[in-house]
Design an enzyme around this catalytic site. Structure first.
Site, PDB file in Angstrom:
ATOM      1  N   LYS A   1       0.846  -1.210   0.000  1.00  0.00           N
ATOM      2  CA  LYS A   1       0.000   0.000   0.000  1.00  0.00           C
ATOM      3  C   LYS A   1       0.881   1.260   0.000  1.00  0.00           C
ATOM      4  O   LYS A   1       0.586   2.231  -0.692  1.00  0.00           O
ATOM      5  CB  LYS A   1      -0.929  -0.005   1.219  1.00  0.00           C
ATOM      6  CG  LYS A   1      -2.040  -1.039   1.117  1.00  0.00           C
ATOM      7  CD  LYS A   1      -2.780  -1.208   2.436  1.00  0.00           C
ATOM      8  CE  LYS A   1      -3.702  -2.410   2.388  1.00  0.00           C
ATOM      9  NZ  LYS A   1      -4.254  -2.777   3.689  1.00  0.00           N
TER      10      LYS A   1
ATOM     11  N   ASP B   1     -10.722   3.319   5.187  1.00  0.00           N
ATOM     12  CA  ASP B   1     -11.028   1.893   5.017  1.00  0.00           C
ATOM     13  C   ASP B   1     -12.535   1.637   4.977  1.00  0.00           C
ATOM     14  O   ASP B   1     -12.973   0.560   4.570  1.00  0.00           O
ATOM     15  CB  ASP B   1     -10.450   1.121   6.217  1.00  0.00           C
ATOM     16  CG  ASP B   1      -9.442   0.088   5.799  1.00  0.00           C
ATOM     17  OD1 ASP B   1      -9.354  -0.193   4.591  1.00  0.00           O
ATOM     18  OD2 ASP B   1      -8.748  -0.445   6.683  1.00  0.00           O
TER      19      ASP B   1
ATOM     20  N   GLN C   1      -4.114  -1.736  10.038  1.00  0.00           N
ATOM     21  CA  GLN C   1      -3.976  -2.998   9.312  1.00  0.00           C
ATOM     22  C   GLN C   1      -4.467  -4.163  10.165  1.00  0.00           C
ATOM     23  O   GLN C   1      -4.081  -4.300  11.323  1.00  0.00           O
ATOM     24  CB  GLN C   1      -2.497  -3.211   8.919  1.00  0.00           C
ATOM     25  CG  GLN C   1      -2.265  -4.462   8.096  1.00  0.00           C
ATOM     26  CD  GLN C   1      -3.012  -4.443   6.758  1.00  0.00           C
ATOM     27  OE1 GLN C   1      -3.017  -3.461   6.032  1.00  0.00           O
ATOM     28  NE2 GLN C   1      -3.676  -5.563   6.444  1.00  0.00           N
TER      29      GLN C   1
END
Ligand code: NAP
Length: 294
Positions: free
Chosen positions: A53, A120, A97
């Protein structure tokens, strides 16, 4: 017959081009985008995901950094870090994460991120906006990326029967809502299957669009597919592979080798849903910065 390949890498590149243009427009206004990844512990898969990412973010001009916290981090300490990032005007997007170490409850941690920086799309406010169709929320990246695959792959959706296998919080459940929305690129009739669904093949064989989001390696095979169906593989599963230096390899939920010959279109794995998830994360981040600086 061999299925048309829905190339997620190529679709993601198209989205990255638009994202890079928007990043440049913000830069012209003197705004530098800030994206922060939080990684707790040293899970090798998490390290690899975050690093991928970061690389993509850099390619589109987004400056990102990763806050690495030890496995032993307490909930209070993690929440304090999130609060500091929420309050920092230079930070536009925050991504935590997964998986988190077992002592850290996902729901409390994800709900602490400011909804305006929740790129997210996991915060309950953003999930609620998804449910009511409020476009000011952030959509979760994997389901939104799958809708983009269907759009860019020119797969008709209106009136089609989509079967989503898996009702997980991150993929299956939000994806089922998105596919069933009254809007272009959706308007599907949606069935959600899960581990308690009897005779799964009889359900999946009704699908014009079949999505495997169950996390079971190579689980969906030819017997589950209606000839000509569009097949989207979300799964990322490790299986032992003594021939690989790592001792394992990654496979999806779809048995690509058997399904490819009867499906109409199919995502490769890797190279399908994964790159699109990152593309949508970065476009969400740009939108967060645009919204914050309007
Ligand atoms: P999850 O929360 O564990 O949900 C899995 C779902 O699959 C559950 O609803 C479960 O049913 C269902 N299921 C399990 N075994 C089944 C079976 N034999 N038949 C039918 N349904 C079954 O998982 P997730 O977070 O949604 O992730 C799913 C997969 O997607 C994982 O492999 C994950 O690594 C991958 N993923 C990929 C990306 C990407 O960017 N490519 C992003 C996110 C996730 P119950 O509800 O009844 O338990």
């Amino acid at each position: 017959m061999s299925a048309r390949i829905l190339n997620g890498e190529a679709f993601a590149s198209q989205i990255h081009l638009t994202t890079a243009t928007r990043v440049a427009a913000l830069r012209d206004r003197g705004i530098t985008l800030g994206l922060v990844f939080i990684r707790v512990g040293e899970d090798p898969a998490s390290r690899a995901y975050v690093s991928r990412k970061e690389t993509r973010a850099k390619e589109v001009g987004i400056s990102s950094r990763t806050l690495v916290l030890p496995e032993s981090t307490s909930l209070a300490a993690l929440l304090k870090e999130i609060d500091a990032l929420n309050a920092d005007p230079k930070v536009h997007g925050i991504l935590i994460q997964s998986p988190l170490p077992s002592g850290l409850p996902n729901d409390i941690v994800y709900a602490r991120v400011s909804p305006a920086k929740d790129v997210d799309g996991f915060h309950p406010v953003n999930f609620g906006k998804l449910l009511i169709g409020d476009p000011t929320g952030f959509l979760p990246c994997t389901p939104a990326g799958i809708l983009e695959i269907l759009r860019l792959g020119q797969i008709p959706t209106a009136g089609k029967h989509a079967v989503v296998v898996g009702r997980g919080q991150i993929v299956g459940r939000p994806l089922a809502v998105l596919l069933g929305r009254k809007s272009p690129g959706a308007d599907c009739t949606v069935t959600v299957a899960h581990s308690r669904t009897p005779d799964l093949p009889s359900i999946t064989r009704q699908a014009d669009i079949l999505i495997g989001a169950l996390g079971r390696p190579l689980f969906l095979t030819q017997e589950h597919i209606r000839p000509g169906a569009t097949v989207i593989d979300v799964g990322v599963n490790r299986i032992p592979d003594p021939s690989s230096p790592r001792g394992y390899r990654l496979v999806g939920d779809i048995d690509f080798a058997s399904v490819q010959s009867i499906a109409g279109a199919i995502t490769p794995n890797p190279g399908g849903v994964g790159p699109m998830t990152i593309a949508l994360l970065l476009s969400n981040t740009v939108r967060a910065a645009e919204d914050a600086t309007r």
